[in-house]
Design an enzyme around this catalytic site. Structure first.
Site, short mmCIF file in Angstrom:
data_model
loop_
_atom_site.label_atom_id
_atom_site.label_comp_id
_atom_site.label_asym_id
_atom_site.label_seq_id
_atom_site.Cartn_x
_atom_site.Cartn_y
_atom_site.Cartn_z
N GLY A 100 0.80 -1.23 0.00
CA GLY A 100 0.00 0.00 0.00
C GLY A 100 0.83 1.27 0.00
N ARG A 103 3.99 5.78 2.02
CA ARG A 103 4.47 7.17 2.18
C ARG A 103 4.07 8.00 0.97
NH1 ARG A 103 10.70 7.00 0.88
NH2 ARG A 103 10.66 5.33 -0.62
N ASP A 134 8.47 5.25 8.34
CA ASP A 134 8.00 6.55 8.82
C ASP A 134 7.15 7.36 7.84
OD1 ASP A 134 9.90 7.19 6.97
OD2 ASP A 134 11.36 8.00 8.40
N ARG A 199 -1.57 0.12 -9.58
CA ARG A 199 -0.48 -0.81 -9.87
C ARG A 199 -1.02 -2.23 -9.99
NH1 ARG A 199 3.64 1.88 -6.65
NH2 ARG A 199 2.87 3.99 -6.36
N ASP A 269 4.23 -4.33 -7.26
CA ASP A 269 3.65 -3.12 -6.70
C ASP A 269 4.26 -1.87 -7.35
OD1 ASP A 269 5.80 -4.39 -5.08
OD2 ASP A 269 5.86 -2.44 -4.12
N ASN A 270 5.29 -2.06 -8.16
CA ASN A 270 5.89 -0.93 -8.87
C ASN A 270 5.59 -1.00 -10.36
OD1 ASN A 270 6.94 0.10 -6.50
ND2 ASN A 270 8.91 -0.92 -6.73
N ASP A 279 7.50 4.87 -9.48
CA ASP A 279 8.33 4.61 -8.30
C ASP A 279 9.82 4.60 -8.63
OD1 ASP A 279 6.08 4.61 -6.82
OD2 ASP A 279 6.39 2.65 -5.90
P1 AMP Z 1 9.20 0.79 -2.73
O1 AMP Z 1 10.24 -0.27 -2.69
O2 AMP Z 1 9.71 2.17 -2.49
O3 AMP Z 1 8.35 0.72 -3.95
O4 AMP Z 1 8.24 0.52 -1.46
C1 AMP Z 1 7.65 -0.72 -1.17
C2 AMP Z 1 6.62 -0.53 -0.10
O5 AMP Z 1 7.20 0.02 1.07
C3 AMP Z 1 5.47 0.40 -0.47
O6 AMP Z 1 4.30 -0.08 0.13
C4 AMP Z 1 5.90 1.71 0.16
O7 AMP Z 1 4.81 2.55 0.42
C5 AMP Z 1 6.57 1.25 1.43
N1 AMP Z 1 7.58 2.21 1.91
C6 AMP Z 1 8.80 2.47 1.39
N2 AMP Z 1 9.43 3.41 2.09
C7 AMP Z 1 8.61 3.77 3.08
C8 AMP Z 1 8.69 4.71 4.16
N3 AMP Z 1 9.75 5.47 4.37
N4 AMP Z 1 7.62 4.80 5.00
C9 AMP Z 1 6.53 4.03 4.83
N5 AMP Z 1 6.39 3.14 3.85
C10 AMP Z 1 7.42 3.00 2.99
MG MG Z 2 6.77 1.19 -4.67
#
Ligand code: AMP
Ligand code: MG
Length: 518
Positions: A100, A103, A134, A199, A269-270, A279
């Site tokens: 989900g 952030r 966070d 996505r 998810d990306n 992303d």
């Molecule tokens: P990503 O690898 O950046 O596509 O993120 C994968 C998942 O981790 C997604 O659900 C993002 O929303 C969550 N996510 C990544 N970084 C953070 C963060 N700093 N705080 C909260 N959720 C995060």
């Molecule tokens: Mg992502």
């Protein structure tokens, strides 16, 4: 700032009944309402003038406190309700459950000049999907996303866009290399813009929970608003929907291969349902042409998301989407046929793309071999992909090809006689092949230069902009932003950016390797 607010997503799709901003599993809902976090001293450091225009916001309005406050999450635009989406995903080949918008907070949806746009803040605080993190983003990764998403657009590659880049004024703790050395960095927020941020994982989450009802609601919504030409929902429409997503995904990945872009984290998810690049995390651009290269240190061991594997991963991800849509179709054969077609279309589109890079427009049965030979030769010694293809458009049979492309070699001193003769051999075949082309040398160069960019956001360039931004100098962000608006043009005043990665950047963090920490 007078925006025409639309509420198709939030009005037509089921929301989470729980309005508390607590981390949890969310069922039977496509999204949860959540407000961004207030920040201590927000400051806008760059705005995309083109995006302003596309959204109907004037330059004067973009300089107001109201703009700053809305696009850093400090003020909620009147009559809008921000929200975070619920999705799941396959990460590095395994089902990861609910992920989900952890952030990302969607602010609102607007219409301008008959186009609908979703505006979303990345790094605006925690949501029910933040898991153990966070909800914030640091300046470093925000600059990378901001610059690269706009650069991709100007390269003609489907992508989410960026409206603004701001500092939150709050420090954010990050362990950049995951080696037990956390440090505070500047917090930042990017306003991202897209027709949709849906996505593959948005559909997978319902399928994983055997929730056919909500799966159908979301698929029907997607078709109605984003694939309206497919018609009313039916089994046949769902098959056509999958077919179109597969075609768009392939088109996107062929573009990435063309310019040497490596996404780095092609988890489901990306993967955008619209076939957009989405992303921007530990992505990178090939410097030396190398099918085995990945910028993502987290993927260092298996290199699942390496350059040469992106087309396969696109297919793997489509298999996951096919599985997710299956409950609505209940027949495997049509989905399998589409996945098979992806493979054959990849072969033909990839050949077409490589031929265009080489300025070949007629057909010749040996083209595949010529390209294979080139790809092997390019990998004999580190050879800069962007520079090589750009210099190649000046080739003609009277010229010495090997000398023409010297500038693309990273270690010119150590080019062996063997490597040199392999290049000479390739150029001989290429020169012969060009004889079969009917277009003029001039026209060939024009076409090649419109296909092979001169300027891309090399990893070290982004890092230089980051280093100076950390010292409060944002001029390089603007210089790169302007440069990358015209990646195919000569732009003599920016000639210094048509250069190989400097040696200092070879092993520097942020320049050749990146972690997911952002
Ligand atoms: P990503 O690898 O950046 O596509 O993120 C994968 C998942 O981790 C997604 O659900 C993002 O929303 C969550 N996510 C990544 N970084 C953070 C963060 N700093 N705080 C909260 N959720 C995060
Ligand atoms: Mg992502």
């Amino acid at each position: 700032m007078n925006l025409t607010i639309r509420e198709t997503f939030t009005k037509e799709l089921p929301s989470d009944n729980n309005l508390e901003n607590s981390r949890r599993q969310v069922y039977e809902a496509v999204f949860s309402f959540v407000n961004p976090k207030k920040t201590s001293s927000p400051k806008v450091i760059h705005v995309s003038d083109e995006m302003l225009e596309s959204l109907g916001i004037s330059t004067a309005e973009s300089k107001t406190d109201f703009f700053r406050d809305v696009f850093t999450g400090n003020v909620i635009y009147p009559n809008t309700k921000p929200f975070a989406m619920c999705y799941g995903g396959h990460q590095f080949g395994s089902w990861a459950g609910q992920l989900g918008d952890g952030r990302a907070i969607n602010l609102f949806e607007i219409e301008h000049q008959n186009k609908n746009w979703h505006l979303q803040l990345k790094g605006a605080g925690e949501t029910p999907y933040s898991r153990n993190a966070d909800g914030l983003a640091v300046l470093r990764s925000s600059i990378r996303e901001y610059l690269c998403s706009e650069a991709m657009f100007h390269l003609g590659i489907p992508t989410t866009r960026a409206l603004s880049l701001s500092l939150s004024g709050d420090p954010v703790l990050r362990d950049v290399m995951y080696n037990g050395n956390p440090a505070y960095e500047k917090g930042a927020i990017v306003t991202r813009v897209a027709a949709s941020f849906l996505r593959f994982g948005n559909y997978e989450i319902f399928a994983s929970r055997n929730d056919k009802k909500y799966l159908k609601i979301l698929v029907d919504f997607t078709i109605k608003h984003h694939f309206p030409h497919l018609g009313n929902p039916s089994k046949e429409t769902y098959i056509q929907f999958f077919n179109e997503v597969a075609a768009r995904t392939l088109t996107l990945i062929i573009h990435w291969q063309r310019v040497g872009f490596v996404h780095g984290v092609m988890n489901t998810d990306n993967m955008s349902i619209l076939g957009l690049t989405i992303d921007y995390g530990p992505y990178g651009w090939l410097e030396g042409f190398d099918f085995g290269w990945t910028p993502n240190t987290t993927d260092r061991q298996h290199k699942r998301y390496r350059y040469g594997n992106q087309p396969n991963i696109g297919l793997w991800n489509l298999y996951q989407l096919a599985n997710a849509l299956f409950p609505l179709i209940e027949e495997a054969a049509p989905l399998e046929a589409i996945l098979e077609e992806y493979k054959t279309n990849f072969e033909s589109q990839s050949l077409q793309m490589m031929k265009t890079k080489l300025g070949l427009f007629s057909s010749d049965e040996n083209d595949q071999k010529l390209i294979q030979n080139l790809e092997d030769t390019l990998q004999l010694t580190e050879t800069d992909m962007t520079i090589f293809f750009r210099l190649l458009s000046d080739f003609s049979s009277e010229k010495n090809g090997f000398e023409l492309i010297q500038e693309a070699f990273y270690d010119v001193e150590n080019i062996t006689e063997n490597i040199k003769s392999k290049w000479q051999n390739w150029f001989e075949i290429y020169a012969n092949r060009l004889q079969n082309e009917s277009i003029s040398t001039f026209e060939r160069k024009r076409k090649m230069d419109a296909f092979n960019p001169k300027y891309v956001l090399r990893n070290y360039m982004a890092q230089l902009a980051i280093d100076s931004a950390n010292l409060k100098d944002y001029s390089l962000i603007d210089e790169l932003f302007q440069l990358l608006k015209k990646p195919y043009d000569e732009q003599p005043k920016y000639q210094k950016w048509f250069a190989k990665r400097p040696e200092w950047a070879r092993d520097k963090v942020g320049c050749s390797m990146l972690s997911c920490s952002s």
